[in-house]
Design a protein around this motif. Sequence first.
Motif, PDB file in Angstrom:
ATOM      1  N   GLU A   1       0.813  -1.214   0.000  1.00  7.75           N
ATOM      2  CA  GLU A   1       0.000   0.000   0.000  1.00  7.75           C
ATOM      3  C   GLU A   1       0.848   1.267   0.000  1.00  7.75           C
ATOM      4  OE1 GLU A   1       0.942  -1.245   4.146  1.00  7.75           O
ATOM      5  OE2 GLU A   1       0.293  -2.230   2.291  1.00  7.75           O
ATOM      6  N   LYS A   2       2.168   1.115   0.119  1.00  5.62           N
ATOM      7  CA  LYS A   2       3.059   2.278   0.162  1.00  5.62           C
ATOM      8  C   LYS A   2       4.451   1.865  -0.280  1.00  5.62           C
ATOM      9  CE  LYS A   2       3.182   1.175   5.023  1.00  5.62           C
ATOM     10  NZ  LYS A   2       2.686   1.571   6.333  1.00  5.62           N
ATOM     11  N   ASN A   3       5.291   2.853  -0.502  1.00  6.82           N
ATOM     12  CA  ASN A   3       6.687   2.613  -0.825  1.00  6.82           C
ATOM     13  C   ASN A   3       7.518   2.601   0.460  1.00  6.82           C
ATOM     14  OD1 ASN A   3       6.295   2.547  -3.654  1.00  6.82           O
ATOM     15  ND2 ASN A   3       6.227   4.778  -3.698  1.00  6.82           N
ATOM     16  N   PHE A   4       8.543   1.770   0.480  1.00  8.96           N
ATOM     17  CA  PHE A   4       9.384   1.604   1.668  1.00  8.96           C
ATOM     18  C   PHE A   4      10.776   2.183   1.441  1.00  8.96           C
ATOM     19  CE2 PHE A   4       6.039  -1.228   2.679  1.00  8.96           C
ATOM     20  CZ  PHE A   4       6.113  -1.550   4.023  1.00  8.96           C
ATOM     21  N   ASN A   5      11.405   2.579   2.532  1.00  8.87           N
ATOM     22  CA  ASN A   5      12.820   2.942   2.549  1.00  8.87           C
ATOM     23  C   ASN A   5      13.596   1.871   3.296  1.00  8.87           C
ATOM     24  OD1 ASN A   5      12.635   5.493   1.233  1.00  8.87           O
ATOM     25  ND2 ASN A   5      11.843   6.384   3.128  1.00  8.87           N
ATOM     26  N   MET A   6      14.845   1.654   2.900  1.00 10.25           N
ATOM     27  CA  MET A   6      15.690   0.688   3.596  1.00 10.25           C
ATOM     28  C   MET A   6      16.705   1.419   4.459  1.00 10.25           C
ATOM     29  SD  MET A   6      18.245  -2.310   2.234  1.00 10.25           S
ATOM     30  CE  MET A   6      19.709  -1.314   2.443  1.00 10.25           C
ATOM     31  N   ARG A   7      16.944   0.886   5.656  1.00 11.12           N
ATOM     32  CA  ARG A   7      17.945   1.415   6.569  1.00 11.12           C
ATOM     33  C   ARG A   7      18.837   0.266   7.014  1.00 11.12           C
ATOM     34  NH1 ARG A   7      16.281   5.337   4.639  1.00 11.12           N
ATOM     35  NH2 ARG A   7      15.145   7.086   5.592  1.00 11.12           N
ATOM     36  N   TRP A   8      20.126   0.535   7.198  1.00 11.27           N
ATOM     37  CA  TRP A   8      21.022  -0.465   7.772  1.00 11.27           C
ATOM     38  C   TRP A   8      22.207   0.246   8.405  1.00 11.27           C
ATOM     39  CZ3 TRP A   8      20.405  -4.987   9.581  1.00 11.27           C
ATOM     40  CH2 TRP A   8      21.498  -5.789   9.926  1.00 11.27           C
ATOM     41  N   ILE A   9      22.280   0.163   9.762  1.00 12.68           N
ATOM     42  CA  ILE A   9      23.340   0.844  10.501  1.00 12.68           C
ATOM     43  C   ILE A   9      24.405  -0.136  10.969  1.00 12.68           C
ATOM     44  CG2 ILE A   9      23.803   2.423  12.433  1.00 12.68           C
ATOM     45  CD1 ILE A   9      20.847   3.152  12.428  1.00 12.68           C
ATOM     46  N   ALA A  10      24.059  -1.427  11.034  1.00 21.17           N
ATOM     47  CA  ALA A  10      24.960  -2.463  11.559  1.00 21.17           C
ATOM     48  C   ALA A  10      25.271  -2.225  13.034  1.00 21.17           C
ATOM     49  CB  ALA A  10      26.241  -2.561  10.737  1.00 21.17           C
TER      50      ALA A  10
END
Length: 335
Positions: free
Chosen positions: A235-244
């Motif tokens: 239903e929406k667009n996603f953003n990806m995050r990765w900080i480790a």
Amino acid sequence: MKGESLTQFIIREQRKSPKATGEFTLLVNDVASACKAIAHEVNRGSLAGNLGLAGSENIQGEVQKKLDVITNDIFIRSLEWTGHLAGMASEENDEIIQIPSGYPRGKYLICFDPLDGSSNIDVNISVGTIFSILRAPEAGGNLTAEDFLQPGTQQVCAGFCVYGPTTMMVLTTGNGVNGFTLDRDVGEFILTHPNMRIPEDTAEFAINMSNQRFWEEPVQRYVAECVKGKDGGREKNFNMRWIASMVAEVYRILTRGGIFMYPLDTKDPGKGGKLRLMYEANPMSFIIEQAGGASSTGRERIMSLTPQNIHQRVPVILGSRKEVERVVSYHLESI
């Protein structure tokens, strides 16, 4: 000093329990003192020669940074003499840590990762400390590793400190989640984020995409849907995050929602997962669930697992409840 201090908060909570002795309150204060000392060493960095490798490995076979060793020593020295603990378990120690014979023993156990995300320390990205407090089966008795092997549902308290632009402690005792910011002018953690709740709606996911080729099909399916967003049926667009850095990932989820995944994969199947159950997955799961989220291996609730050893690894999928439930449903469909 404006606001309620961590000490005041814990004492106020203690007064709600007529049987409370004050020992737990003192233990939490000891942990807070250790975290303040660790924050100081982390912030000094190169000024104190704290960066770089220590030239050793821990039980996990991971190369230790200097700050891994320094922070582990701080945590142990801060807690071993106080009389509130029966024993400790650390990511950096092969075996459980006995309380020296010259000190009194208390009725609690603590499991901890003294410096989560230490691979980031040399590039000045947020790192942290994670801890889990359990009751000792027998106060004052001789401990074995088996005494620590309690499911996450038995935790008395869980928390983490994140050493970032500000130093924050996030804590649960099973009655919600509260966040405290370190006021360096007075040396106190001050309640700044009462009753933290994970937003139900989210448009962020966090996963190490470099491992994509090793994931199981349910995780492949979920991430592919997030990447495609509205074009893939979501239903929406996603953003990806990765900080480790798990502490930073979980803190972000607590403040603005999202899902964090370190799923089971075929990269090193013998390990059973990446993150450690006793001092990473369990305490973070307790916090996430108390803030209205969910935490699973993909197949079962993390806090229901009976640990097999103090350094056991498990898959971790945690965050906003609806997203975690979606990933779990994909796993169940694949059985």
